[in-house]
Design a protein around this motif. Structure first.
Motif, PDB file in Angstrom:
ATOM      1  N   GLY A  41       0.795  -1.212   0.000  1.00 51.88           N
ATOM      2  CA  GLY A  41       0.000   0.000   0.000  1.00 51.88           C
ATOM      3  C   GLY A  41       0.834   1.270   0.000  1.00 51.88           C
ATOM      4  N   ASP A  42       0.215   2.380  -0.401  1.00 50.39           N
ATOM      5  CA  ASP A  42       0.884   3.682  -0.470  1.00 50.39           C
ATOM      6  C   ASP A  42       1.518   4.034   0.869  1.00 50.39           C
ATOM      7  OD1 ASP A  42      -0.150   3.834  -3.030  1.00 50.39           O
ATOM      8  OD2 ASP A  42      -1.669   5.344  -2.540  1.00 50.39           O
ATOM      9  N   GLY A  43       2.725   4.591   0.802  1.00 54.59           N
ATOM     10  CA  GLY A  43       3.371   5.116   1.992  1.00 54.59           C
ATOM     11  C   GLY A  43       3.974   4.082   2.922  1.00 54.59           C
ATOM     12  N   THR A  44       4.004   2.832   2.533  1.00 55.60           N
ATOM     13  CA  THR A  44       4.525   1.775   3.410  1.00 55.60           C
ATOM     14  C   THR A  44       6.038   1.652   3.263  1.00 55.60           C
ATOM     15  OG1 THR A  44       2.540   0.473   3.757  1.00 55.60           O
ATOM     16  CG2 THR A  44       4.590  -0.765   3.601  1.00 55.60           C
ATOM     17  N   THR A  45       6.705   1.337   4.369  1.00 52.79           N
ATOM     18  CA  THR A  45       8.142   1.069   4.393  1.00 52.79           C
ATOM     19  C   THR A  45       8.364  -0.409   4.680  1.00 52.79           C
ATOM     20  OG1 THR A  45       8.765   3.296   5.100  1.00 52.79           O
ATOM     21  CG2 THR A  45      10.299   1.522   5.624  1.00 52.79           C
ATOM     22  N   VAL A  46       9.225  -1.026   3.879  1.00 52.90           N
ATOM     23  CA  VAL A  46       9.612  -2.421   4.077  1.00 52.90           C
ATOM     24  C   VAL A  46      11.062  -2.438   4.547  1.00 52.90           C
ATOM     25  CG1 VAL A  46      10.011  -4.640   2.936  1.00 52.90           C
ATOM     26  CG2 VAL A  46       7.982  -3.275   2.357  1.00 52.90           C
ATOM     27  N   GLY A  47      11.321  -3.044   5.696  1.00 46.83           N
ATOM     28  CA  GLY A  47      12.653  -3.040   6.286  1.00 46.83           C
ATOM     29  C   GLY A  47      13.667  -3.823   5.469  1.00 46.83           C
ATOM     30  N   ALA A  48      14.935  -3.481   5.652  1.00 42.82           N
ATOM     31  CA  ALA A  48      16.028  -4.158   4.956  1.00 42.82           C
ATOM     32  C   ALA A  48      15.993  -5.653   5.240  1.00 42.82           C
ATOM     33  CB  ALA A  48      17.368  -3.568   5.399  1.00 42.82           C
ATOM     34  N   GLY A  49      16.178  -6.441   4.185  1.00 42.36           N
ATOM     35  CA  GLY A  49      16.232  -7.885   4.319  1.00 42.36           C
ATOM     36  C   GLY A  49      14.897  -8.574   4.505  1.00 42.36           C
ATOM     37  N   ALA A  50      13.795  -7.840   4.472  1.00 47.29           N
ATOM     38  CA  ALA A  50      12.480  -8.455   4.666  1.00 47.29           C
ATOM     39  C   ALA A  50      12.122  -9.341   3.477  1.00 47.29           C
ATOM     40  CB  ALA A  50      11.415  -7.379   4.860  1.00 47.29           C
ATOM     41  N   VAL A  51      11.319 -10.353   3.738  1.00 48.95           N
ATOM     42  CA  VAL A  51      10.781 -11.208   2.680  1.00 48.95           C
ATOM     43  C   VAL A  51       9.265 -11.048   2.714  1.00 48.95           C
ATOM     44  CG1 VAL A  51      10.596 -13.536   1.754  1.00 48.95           C
ATOM     45  CG2 VAL A  51      12.704 -12.819   2.903  1.00 48.95           C
ATOM     46  N   VAL A  52       8.736 -10.367   1.707  1.00 49.95           N
ATOM     47  CA  VAL A  52       7.312 -10.013   1.703  1.00 49.95           C
ATOM     48  C   VAL A  52       6.556 -11.069   0.913  1.00 49.95           C
ATOM     49  CG1 VAL A  52       5.612  -8.222   1.242  1.00 49.95           C
ATOM     50  CG2 VAL A  52       7.960  -7.588   1.832  1.00 49.95           C
ATOM     51  N   THR A  53       5.805 -11.887   1.622  1.00 48.28           N
ATOM     52  CA  THR A  53       5.067 -12.986   1.009  1.00 48.28           C
ATOM     53  C   THR A  53       3.570 -12.698   0.918  1.00 48.28           C
ATOM     54  OG1 THR A  53       4.752 -14.083   3.145  1.00 48.28           O
ATOM     55  CG2 THR A  53       6.742 -14.649   1.898  1.00 48.28           C
ATOM     56  N   ARG A  54       3.105 -11.672   1.650  1.00 44.60           N
ATOM     57  CA  ARG A  54       1.689 -11.304   1.642  1.00 44.60           C
ATOM     58  C   ARG A  54       1.564  -9.802   1.482  1.00 44.60           C
ATOM     59  NH1 ARG A  54      -1.024 -14.957   6.524  1.00 44.60           N
ATOM     60  NH2 ARG A  54      -0.404 -16.997   5.677  1.00 44.60           N
ATOM     61  N   SER A  55       0.415  -9.362   0.995  1.00 44.38           N
ATOM     62  CA  SER A  55       0.192  -7.934   0.764  1.00 44.38           C
ATOM     63  C   SER A  55       0.238  -7.152   2.071  1.00 44.38           C
ATOM     64  CB  SER A  55      -1.162  -7.722   0.069  1.00 44.38           C
ATOM     65  OG  SER A  55      -1.147  -8.289  -1.226  1.00 44.38           O
TER      66      SER A  55
END
Length: 202
Positions: free
Chosen positions: A166-180
């Protein structure tokens, strides 16, 4: 219906498809050559407007944004980048399905956006000759990735197919994003989970 489709058409439709496939190999080779020419501009002092036009010719869409080569893609034509984005070096796009990046999104080095996946069942991942057991093809399925506006994807993060951020979201370093992920949150970890919401400034 699917019997009349090429493997590439199945891939683009989000259906299981088999590989190796001559058409897919040809398209990947052509995309690799476009990719090589853009990566050769790193440190060359090339006019940014010239590189931007090269990217517009190679990608599905590319706004008033900036790539820091080297970058790596599978097809290129299925990547859509908005305006005022900064995409840093060594990003990998496996773009059998569409990858869309919204305006003013920042992507740090070594991020991977991977639309391709396989069944968890080994019997559905590989086709073998019923008589000899010899390998005939692997089966894949591709799902799109959408990253919203004003996101920040930290260094080394991996975004998997079927994910919307979603808009404006931050994903941390090294994260593995498997779901929205919803708008305006900070998410991190493997698998990534929402750590906290991001308040509106001021």
């Amino acid at each position: 219906m699917t019997d009349a489709m090429t493997e590439f058409e199945k891939m683009r439709a989000g259906l299981p498809y088999s590989n190796p496939d001559p058409e897919i190999f040809r398209l990947q080779a052509e995309a690799s050559e476009r990719n090589r020419r853009i990566n050769e501009t790193a440190g060359s002092g090339i006019d940014p407007a010239v590189r931007r036009q090269m990217l517009r010719d190679a990608l599905g869409a590319f706004g008033e944004s900036f790539f820091n080569p080297p970058i790596h893609w599978e097809y290129g034509k299925h990547i859509f980048v908005g305006d005022r984005c900064l995409i840093n070096s060594n990003i990998t796009f496996m773009d059998g399905a569409d990858i869309r990046i919204g305006d003013e999104t920042l992507i740090a080095p070594n991020v991977m956006l991977i639309t391709a996946g396989h069944s968890l069942l080994p019997e559905e991942r590989v086709i073998t000759d019923p008589e000899t057991g010899a390998f005939r093809a692997g089966i894949s399925i591709n799902k799109p990735i959408t990253i919203g506006k004003q996101c920040w994807i930290g260094a080394g993060a991996i975004i998997l197919g079927g994910v919307t951020i979603g808009d404006g979201t931050t994903v941390g370093a090294g994260a593995v994003v498997t779901r929205s992920l919803p708008p305006r949150v900070f998410a991190a970890g493997n698998p990534a989970r929402v750590i906290r919401e991001i308040p509106v400034a001021g």
